[in-house]
Design an enzyme around this catalytic site. Structure first.
Site, short mmCIF file in Angstrom:
data_model
loop_
_atom_site.label_atom_id
_atom_site.label_comp_id
_atom_site.label_asym_id
_atom_site.label_seq_id
_atom_site.Cartn_x
_atom_site.Cartn_y
_atom_site.Cartn_z
N HIS A 153 0.85 -1.21 0.00
CA HIS A 153 0.00 0.00 0.00
C HIS A 153 0.87 1.24 0.00
O HIS A 153 2.09 1.16 0.17
CB HIS A 153 -0.92 0.02 1.24
N HIS A 199 -5.76 -1.89 4.78
CA HIS A 199 -5.67 -0.74 3.87
C HIS A 199 -4.93 -1.13 2.60
O HIS A 199 -3.96 -1.87 2.61
CB HIS A 199 -5.05 0.50 4.50
N HIS A 214 4.78 7.28 2.36
CA HIS A 214 5.58 6.06 2.21
C HIS A 214 4.93 5.05 1.26
O HIS A 214 3.74 5.09 1.02
CB HIS A 214 5.84 5.39 3.57
N HIS A 246 1.64 -0.30 15.14
CA HIS A 246 0.66 0.76 14.97
C HIS A 246 -0.61 0.46 15.76
O HIS A 246 -1.00 -0.70 15.88
CB HIS A 246 0.20 0.87 13.50
N TYR A 255 9.95 1.81 9.83
CA TYR A 255 10.04 2.83 8.77
C TYR A 255 11.48 3.25 8.57
O TYR A 255 12.22 3.44 9.54
CB TYR A 255 9.23 4.08 9.14
N GLU A 265 8.17 1.48 4.27
CA GLU A 265 7.77 0.70 5.42
C GLU A 265 7.88 -0.77 5.06
O GLU A 265 7.55 -1.15 3.94
CB GLU A 265 6.31 0.99 5.81
#
Lengths: 307, 107
Positions: A153, A199, A214, A246, A255, A265
């Protein structure tokens, strides 16, 4: 996937120095170079991806993201989505087949946050790298570095999140999986999916248009994320933050930056999504925990350092 | 190997930088925070400084944050300059932060 958008297909990233960038994405991330074109662009893929490329690097004098592409199920869906975008008032640009090597025609459009996206139906199917499609072994030998599994993503920073939501949800058939709301109920972050992933693309509110936060690549396990952290130290690669977890999506993450300052990431785990799930909401009062679940404090760099 | 002195006139901090080492890396190694640290790759513009005195070599930097006319005047990114002599630098204020006002409405 209710409108036929299937998954993230590719991202084209601008880099200041191609040789350094290729070394970073191959030796460190473990992606495989699959081709180059007469514009000097380099094509790469992660080993489990079945199409020819998912990452395109373009040398330029300013880093950042040129566009992110989504693969749709077939040409009929592409035609319909193109019509739906135009009917909704979104300007589309036709990118002919083979402008990216071995990729079919692409329909490009720019959303009000200032980011360019593409839809396409065809790309050369090369199969997973290093394993057969018949009686396949568990993984191929010869992978480098972090052994990235797939391009997963992107996160973009820009304004007009509500208008971006309308296009992705109402026109393209994405779902809102997670959001961050401020005390007035304004959505300042939206995590959108067309799949079972938490996501496929995400946006965070930012006044300046078109900023790239990112590109993210999936790893199998927390152990692999820790090993990625070891490799970042071994290679003296610029780190941002992690390994950590997260709150948003609950993914386990680290990261770091490519040699041109684009953030990468690698992550594993995270929640899943079905279309009957209601959005998960984080409040800005808990933004530190939402972004970095362990420290529960935002580092300024994560919110402001962009390309 | 040559070692150069870097003085930050804005903060009064000073540190040594080895030949071939970037000013930002030298600063980070001494645990100083007198220049903001961003991507360390010449891309984000966070570590912009003004070189007041001294000579240096430049690596590749984003043209958006370090256009050639600015570089001519010594306005560069600390992560991508390598001293050839002692340097006197000062911090360049970051572009005014984006207003906190949120304009995006929830639906």
């Amino acid at each position: 996937m209710k409108k036929g958008v299937m998954r993230p297909g590719h991202v084209q990233i601008r880099v200041l120095d191609m040789d350094e960038a290729v070394k970073h994405y191959t030796d460190l991330l473990g992606m495989i170079e699959t081709d180059r074109d007469d514009q000097g662009r380099v094509y790469l893929k992660a080993w489990t991806e079945v199409d020819k490329f998912s990452l395109v690097l373009r040398e330029a004098d300013e880093p950042g993201c040129d566009f992110m592409g989504f693969k749709v199920v077939d040409e009929a869906a592409l035609n319909q989505l193109e019509k739906d975008l135009v009917d909704y008032g979104v300007g589309v640009e036709q990118i002919p087949a083979e402008e990216l090597k071995d990729c079919g025609r692409r329909v490009r459009f720019t959303v009000p946050s200032g980011h360019a996206f593409e839809l396409y139906a065809d790309k050369k199917y090369t199969g997973k790298w290093g394993v057969s499609s018949v009686n396949p072994e568990a993984w191929p030998r010869g992978l480098q570095g972090m052994k990235a599994v797939r391009f997963d993503h992107c996160l973009f920073y820009g304004p007009e999140l509500a208008a971006v939501y309308d296009i992705f949800v109402n026109v393209l058939g994405f779902h809102l999986a997670e959001q961050v709301l401020d005390p007035e109920g304004t959505r300042v972050a939206q995590f959108l999916t067309v799949s079972m992933k938490e996501h496929d693309v995400a946006f965070i509110h930012h006044e300046e248009k078109g900023k790239f936060h990112h590109a993210s690549f999936y790893l199998d396990t927390w152990e692999a994320v820790l090993r990625a952290a070891d490799l970042i130290s071994m290679t003296d690669t610029s780190i941002d933050i992690g390994p950590t977890r997260h709150g948003l999506t609950h993914g386990q993450t680290i990261y770091f930056f490519d040699p041109s300052g684009n953030r990468n990431e690698v992550f594993c785990g995270g929640d899943y999504f079905y279309p009957d799930h209601k959005p998960v909401t984080w409040k800005t009062e808990e933004l530190g925990k939402a972004i970095f679940y362990h420290d529960r404090v935002l580092n300024e760099r994560f919110m402001t350092v962009l390309t | 190997m040559a070692v150069f002195q870097v003085v930050n006139r804005t903060t009064g901090d000073h540190f040594t930088c080895q030949e071939g080492q970037s000013v930002l890396k030298a600063m980070e190694q001494r645990d100083l925070k007198c220049v903001p640290v961003g991507c360390r790759g010449g891309g984000c513009g966070f570590c912009k400084i003004q070189v007041l005195e001294g000579h240096f070599e430049c690596g590749k930097m984003s043209k958006r944050h370090a256009p050639p006319e600015a570089v001519e005047k010594g306005e560069v990114l600390a992560c991508r300059i390598y001293p050839l002599t002692d340097l006197i630098i000062e911090c360049v204020p970051l572009p005014e932060a984006a207003p906190a006002k949120q304009t995006t409405k929830n639906r």
